[in-house]
Design a protein around this motif. Structure first.
Motif, PDB file in Angstrom:
ATOM      1  N   ARG A  63       0.841  -1.191   0.000  1.00 32.84           N
ATOM      2  CA  ARG A  63       0.000   0.000   0.000  1.00 32.84           C
ATOM      3  C   ARG A  63       0.881   1.248   0.000  1.00 32.84           C
ATOM      4  O   ARG A  63       1.875   1.331   0.732  1.00 32.84           O
ATOM      5  CB  ARG A  63      -0.913   0.049   1.229  1.00 32.84           C
ATOM      6  CG  ARG A  63      -1.736   1.332   1.319  1.00 32.84           C
ATOM      7  CD  ARG A  63      -2.798   1.263   2.397  1.00 32.84           C
ATOM      8  NE  ARG A  63      -2.244   1.038   3.707  1.00 32.84           N
ATOM      9  CZ  ARG A  63      -2.933   0.508   4.729  1.00 32.84           C
ATOM     10  NH1 ARG A  63      -4.197   0.182   4.562  1.00 32.84           N
ATOM     11  NH2 ARG A  63      -2.364   0.315   5.905  1.00 32.84           N
TER      12      ARG A  63
ATOM     13  N   GLN B 186      -5.619  -6.159  -2.496  1.00 34.94           N
ATOM     14  CA  GLN B 186      -6.370  -6.054  -1.240  1.00 34.94           C
ATOM     15  C   GLN B 186      -5.638  -6.722  -0.073  1.00 34.94           C
ATOM     16  O   GLN B 186      -6.236  -7.282   0.838  1.00 34.94           O
ATOM     17  CB  GLN B 186      -7.758  -6.682  -1.394  1.00 34.94           C
ATOM     18  CG  GLN B 186      -8.598  -6.067  -2.495  1.00 34.94           C
ATOM     19  CD  GLN B 186      -8.819  -4.570  -2.260  1.00 34.94           C
ATOM     20  OE1 GLN B 186      -9.040  -4.149  -1.130  1.00 34.94           O
ATOM     21  NE2 GLN B 186      -8.767  -3.791  -3.345  1.00 34.94           N
TER      22      GLN B 186
ATOM     23  N   SER C  33      -8.449  -0.836   2.849  1.00 36.59           N
ATOM     24  CA  SER C  33      -8.410   0.510   2.281  1.00 36.59           C
ATOM     25  C   SER C  33      -8.687   1.547   3.376  1.00 36.59           C
ATOM     26  O   SER C  33      -9.569   1.369   4.206  1.00 36.59           O
ATOM     27  CB  SER C  33      -9.448   0.643   1.167  1.00 36.59           C
ATOM     28  OG  SER C  33      -9.483   1.980   0.690  1.00 36.59           O
TER      29      SER C  33
END
Length: 904
Positions: free
Chosen positions: A61, A83, A87
C-alpha cells in the motif's frame, strides 16, 4: 580461471541490474512529471502518483496523508495491491495519532523514517539538500510498533510533503510482511515528494485563479443588474447575492435620505429574502415617542408620513423604482433603525478585510444583546454577514446575509472516544466509523468576505447614482414652475430697477463724499496699524529674549503679585524647589515655600523681607534664609527681592535666589581644614620653638642627656611637619589630577618584599611581627607609588596594633575580576566602627584622633592611598570588626598586551 570468469559474469550482471534500476527510476520520475504537467487536477495527480510509486516499490500500500488545520488528517490518495491491506481512502485520523514532536521534525528538518516491525528498528534520515543520505537506526518505540501491527503493517516508509513552508502531508508506503528498505527507495520517494510539492503549489494557484474568476463572474452578473437604468431590481439582486454567498436569506436596508425643500425626504426601505428576525419587544419599548413633526428623534427612527416615494419602502405601497420591497407594511421601525443595532456593531469586532464589515460565524459566540441573538436564532439563523454601505463618506444602509445550521459527516479510521482510558494506549482497531455532527455553524471564509465587500461597493455606487437620478427628476418637475416665477419676478425687478437707479444716483454722490472721508481715515488707521504691528513685533522679540534669559540663568527667578501669589517662575526655580513650573504658578509663596530664618524659625508674613519689598518698595538682599522643597527638606538660600513698578505703583515683586548649600559646606570644610592643619602645625612648631629657645639660652648645655632627647623630639616634629606638608601637596595633586605616575611593568612580589623591608625596623621597635605571602605576577603600575601605598597601610597597621601581634601582607588573583590582583594588609588592632568604614578614607578622618596624634599620624595617609589606587584603575576598601582587627584591601590591574604596546 573459472572463478575469474564467474566473477566477471556476476559483475556484468550487477552492472546491468543497476543500469536497469536507474532506467526504471528515470522512467518513473518522467511519468510522474508528465502527469503533473498534463493534468491540472490535484486528485488525479495524487492518484496516479501513489499507483506509480506502489508499482515501483512493490509494496502492499502507498497512500498520501493530508493534514487538516487542527492537525488531524485524511488519506486523500491510496494504491493497494490485491487487497492485501484494508483501504483507508478518505478515512480521517485524529491529531494524536501523529505526535506533535514528530510533526515538528517533519517540518523543521524534513525528517524521513523507515520502520521494520520484525527487527524493532526505525531508521531516521533528516533531509539535507546537496549532502549524502544519512540513515541512523535506533530501537523503535513500543507504541509505534503496536500501532503499525494493529494496521497489519510490518514495514513502513514515511516522507513529509511541504507546501508554502508548512507541513502539507505525508507520502507513506506500507507492507504487510517484513521488508528491508534502503537509501535507494528513500531517495526515490523523496524525489517523488519534491514533485508533489510542485503539483500542490500549482493546484493552489489554480484554485485561487478559479475562485477569483468565479468571484469576478458573480460581481459582473450582479453589477449588470445593479446598473440597469432607470429601475434597479434590488429584490432580484438581493436574491442573487444570497445564492452567490450560499446563504439562507438576507436583507437590504436603505437609510432615509433628504431630497430638497419641496419633496421632503426619501423614506427608509427594506428588501428581504428568506427567514427574517423580528425586532425584539424590549427594543420597541424604548421607542415610546410617537412619530410627529415636532419629535426630537433622528429621522431614521421615525416612520415618514409621506404617502408615496420613489424608494417605495416597506411601509408604503410598492411604487419604487428600486422594485417591490419584500417586507410587508408594518407600523414598527426596522431593526437597523434602532440605536441598539448601531451600538452592538460598534462593540462587535469588524472583519479584517474592512472596518465596515462584520462576519459572525456563530451567534452563540457573538458579543451581542441576548434579545437580538434570540430574535435571529428563533428563525434558524446561526451566522451573520453584515456590511455597512457607504459611498463617498455618505451612509446609505446595511446589507445583511444569513446562514443557518448545517450537518456534516466525517469518516474516521476507528471510533474515537477521548473519555475512554483505553484510548491512552495505541489503538487496536481502524474499523470505519462515520461521525455525524448536526446543528453546526457555517463560517464565512475570507473569500466570502472579500466578495461581499466588492458587491457592497457596487450596491453603494448604484444606490447613490439612483438617488442622484431621483433628485434630478424632482428638479426637472419643478423647473417650469421656477421659470414662470422667475419671469414674474423679472417684471417686478424691472420696475424696481428704475426706482433704484434714481436712488443710486443720489446715494452715489453721498457715497463719494463719504468715500473720501473714509479713505482719509483708512490711511490714518493703516499708519497706526503699521506702528502697532512694529510695536507688537518688538514686544514679541523682547518677550522671547526675556524668556530665553529666564530659562538660561542658573539662579531661580519668580515673580509675585501684591498678594504674594506666584505669577511666573523660570525652570531653574522649579528645579531648585523640586516642582514643575506649572505647579508653582498661582501658589501663595510664603506658605508654599515655608520661608524661614537661618535658624529655621518661620517668618510671619508681615515680617518677611519679601513682603516688605512688595509693600514698601525696598530692595532686600538676604543670605542664609531657608526655603522648603517639595519633598519637605529645607535648604539655605541667598536671594534679592526687588519691587515691580508700573505707573509709580508697586504691582508686585521679583525674587532672584540660589541654593548656597554647597557654599556653606565648602566654608565649613575650609574651617575644619584650617582648624586641623593649624592644630597639626601649631603642636610641633610649639615643641620645636621651645627646644630652640632652650638651646639659644644655653640652658641645655648643662644637661646633655636632656638636650639630646629634646633635639630628637624637635627632629621628629620637623619630620612630622614635612610629612604633613608632603601629604597635603600629594592630596592637592591627586585632587587636580597632576600627581605624576611613572607606570611600568613590575613584579608584585618585589614591591611587597621591598615594602616589608622598609617597615621592618618600625615593626621590631613596636614589637610587631611582619608576615608576607607574595605572589609573582606582573603589574602595570608606578612602583614608587605602590610602595608608598604599602608602607602607608603597613604604618597604620603597626601603629594601631598591640605589641606581640602579627601584621600580614598577602596577595592573590581576584576571583571576581581575573585581570586584577587583590592585596590585603591585616592587623590585630582594636578595629574600626561600621559607620566609619567609608569616612576613614576622607581627609583628616581618624578613628581615634588622640591616639593618632600620639602615633604621629596626619589623617591624610588613607586619602593618598585611595587616590593612588584609583589612578591605577583599582579599588580600595576596609573590612573590620571592633575588637577583632582590620583588613585593608585594594586591587591593581595585571599587565595586558596594550600595556606592552604602550611601552614600545
Amino acid at each position: 580461471m573459472r572463478s575469474r570468469q564467474s566473477s566477471l559474469k556476476l559483475s556484468d550482471y550487477s552492472a546491468k541490474a543497476m543500469l536497469g534500476n536507474r532506467n526504471s527510476f528515470a522512467l518513473l520520475l518522467h511519468r510522474i512529471t508528465r502527469r503533473i504537467r498534463q493534468s491540472l487536477e490535484l486528485e488525479e495527480i495524487l492518484a496516479s502518483t501513489v499507483a506509480e510509486v506502489r508499482s515501483f516499490l512493490g509494496t502492499d500500500r502507498v497512500k498520501i496523508y493530508r493534514f487538516h488545520g487542527d492537525c488531524s488528517g485524511e488519506v486523500v490518495a491510496e494504491a493497494i495491491r490485491d487487497q492485501r491491506l484494508p483501504s483507508l481512502l478518505h478515512h480521517n485520523f485524529p491529531a494524536g495519532d501523529i505526535p506533535r514532536e514528530a510533526r515538528e521534525l517533519f517540518l523543521s528538518v524534513r525528517q524521513r523514517s523507515i520502520v521494520n516491525v520484525s527487527t524493532q528498528q526505525i531508521g531516521i534520515s533528516p533531509f539535507k539538500p546537496g549532502s549524502m543520505m544519512d540513515i541512523r537506526f535506533r530501537k523503535v518505540d513500543p507504541c509505534h510498533v503496536e500501532y503499525l501491527t494493529a494496521m497489519g503493517v510490518k514495514s513502513s516508509l514515511v516522507v513529509p510533503i511541504l507546501a508554502e513552508e508548512r507541513l502539507w502531508g505525508l507520502l507513506v508506503s506500507h507492507h504487510a510482511t517484513p521488508r528491508q528498505l534502503g537509501e535507494r527507495e528513500l531517495h526515490l520517494v523523496q524525489l517523488v515528494a519534491d514533485q508533489l510539492e510542485i503539483a500542490i503549489a500549482q493546484s493552489n494557484l489554480l484554485s485561487q485563479t478559479r475562485l477569483r474568476a468565479h468571484q469576478e463572474q458573480t460581481i459582473n452578473q450582479i453589477a449588470t443588474l445593479l446598473h440597469a437604468a432607470p429601475q434597479i431590481p434590488l429584490q432580484t439582486v438581493l436574491e442573487q447575492t444570497v445564492i452567490a454567498l450560499q446563504a439562507n436569506g438576507g436583507r437590504l436596508y436603505l437609510h432615509s435620505h433628504f431630497s430638497d425643500h419641496r419633496s421632503g425626504q426619501f423614506p427608509p426601505q427594506l428588501f428581504t429574502t428568506g427567514p427574517q428576525p423580528q425586532i425584539p419587544a424590549s427594543w420597541l419599548q424604548d421607542l415610546d415617542t410617537p412619530p410627529n413633526r415636532n419629535s426630537t428623534n433622528p429621522p431614521s427612527l421615525l416612520i415618514p408620513p409621506t404617502p408615496s416615494s420613489s424608494f417605495g419602502e416597506a411601509h408604503e405601497p410598492p411604487s419604487s423604482s428600486f422594485g417591490e420591497a419584500h417586507e410587508p407594511p408594518s407600523p414598527s421601525p426596522h431593526l437597523e433603525q434602532h440605536p441598539h443595532w448601531q451600538t452592538w456593531l460598534e462593540m462587535e469586532e469588524p472583519a479584517p478585510v474592512s472596518s465596515n464589515l462584520w462576519a459572525i460565524a456563530d451567534l452563540y459566540r457573538a458579543v451581542m444583546p441576548s434579545d437580538l441573538a434570540i430574535a435571529f436564532l428563533t428563525v434558524q439563523i446561526r451566522g451573520l454577514l453584515i456590511v455597512r454601505l457607504y459611498y463617498q463618506q455618505q451612509f446609505l444602509g446595511y446589507l445583511s446575509l444569513f446562514r443557518g445550521e448545517i450537518d456534516f459527516e466525517r469518516i474516521w479510521a476507528g471510533r474515537i472516544d477521548r473519555n475512554d482510558p483505553r484510548q491512552l494506549r495505541p489503538r487496536r482497531s481502524f474499523e470505519t466509523w462515520r461521525e455525524l455532527k448536526q446543528g453546526q455553524s457555517h463560517p464565512w471564509s475570507t473569500a466570502d468576505q472579500e466578495l461581499v465587500r466588492a458587491l457592497a461597493d457596487h450596491f453603494a455606487m448604484a444606490i447613490h447614482q439612483h438617488l442622484l437620478y431621483q433628485q434630478v427628476c424632482t428638479l426637472n418637475s419643478t423647473l417650469e414652475q421656477d421659470i414662470q416665477q422667475r419671469k414674474q419676478a423679472e417684471q417686478k425687478i424691472s420696475a424696481l430697477n428704475a426706482e433704484l437707479e434714481q436712488r443710486v444716483l443720489q446715494r452715489t454722490a453721498e457715497l463719494q463724499q463719504a468715500n473720501s472721508e473714509l479713505s482719509r481715515q483708512i490711511a490714518d488707521r493703516e499708519r497706526a496699524l503699521t506702528k502697532l504691528q512694529q510695536t507688537q513685533a518688538t514686544l514679541v522679540r523682547l518677550g522671547h529674549q526675556l524668556e530665553l534669559i529666564l530659562n538660561s540663568v542658573a539662579e531661580g527667578i519668580y515673580g509675585l503679585d501684591t498678594q504674594g501669589i506666584i505669577t511666573f517662575a523660570n525652570p531653574a526655580a522649579a528645579k531648585l524647589l523640586g516642582y514643575e513650573v506649572e505647579h508653582l504658578i498661582g501658589q501663595w509663596m510664603h506658605q508654599f515655600f515655608h520661608h524661614a530664618k537661618p535658624d529655621g524659625t518661620p517668618y510671619l508674613a508681615a515680617e518677611s523681607p519679601i513682603y516688605l519689598t512688595m509693600h514698601n518698595g525696598t530692595t532686600h538682599h538676604c543670605s542664609e534664609d531657608r526655603f522648603q522643597r517639595a519633598d519637605g527638606t529645607s535648604f539655605p538660600v541667598e536671594y534679592v527681592s526687588s519691587p515691580i513698578r508700573e505707573a509709580d505703583q508697586i504691582v508686585g515683586a521679583v525674587v532672584l535666589f540660589k541654593d548656597i548649600t554647597a557654599r556653606q559646606q565648602v566654608e565649613q570644610m575650609k574651617d575644619e581644614f584650617v582648624s586641623i592643619v593649624s592644630h597639626e602645625l601649631r603642636t610641633p612648631l610649639t615643641s620645636i620653638r621651645s627646644t630652640l629657645g632652650l638651646l639659644a639660652s644655653g640652658w641645655l648645655n648643662s644637661y646633655p642627656e636632656k638636650s639630646q632627647r629634646m633635639l630628637e623630639i624637635a627632629f621628629s616634629n620637623t619630620n612630622r611637619l614635612v610629612r604633613l606638608i608632603s601629604d597635603i601637596l600629594d592630596i592637592e595633586r591627586i585632587k587636580f589630577g597632576k600627581m605624576p605616575m611613572q607606570k611600568q611593568t613590575c613584579n608584585a612580589a618585589d614591591l611587597m618584599l621591598q615594602s616589608i623591608d622598609a617597615m621592618r625596623a618600625m615593626a621590631e621597635k613596636a614589637g610587631i611581627q611582619l608576615s608576607v605571602a607574595p605572589i609573582s605576577v606582573t603589574l602595570w603600575a608606578d612602583p614608587d607609588r605602590i610602595i608608598q601605598t604599602f608602607t602607608n597601610l603597613l604604618n597604620n597597621a603597626i601603629k594601631f596594633s598591640p605589641s606581640g601581634s602579627v601584621v600580614s601582607l598577602t596577595a592573590e588573583l581576584h576571583q571576581a575580576e581575573p585581570d586584577y590582583v587583590l592585596f590585603r594588609i591585616k592587623d590585630q588592632g582594636v578595629g574600626i566602627p561600621a559607620d566609619q568604614l567609608e569616612a576613614i578614607f576622607d581627609r583628616f578622618q581618624q578613628v581615634d584622633a588622640s591616639n593618632s596624634r600620639s602615633q604621629g599620624g596626619t589623617g591624610l595617609g588613607l586619602t593618598i592611598c585611595r587616590g593612588i589606587v584609583q589612578q591605577h584603575q583599582g579599588q580600595i576598601w576596609v573590612e573590620s570588626k571592633l575588637g577583632e582587627g582590620s583588613t585593608f584591601c585594594f586591587t591593581l590591574p595585571l599587565v595586558t598586551p596594550d600595556h606592552h604596546d604602550s611601552t614600545l
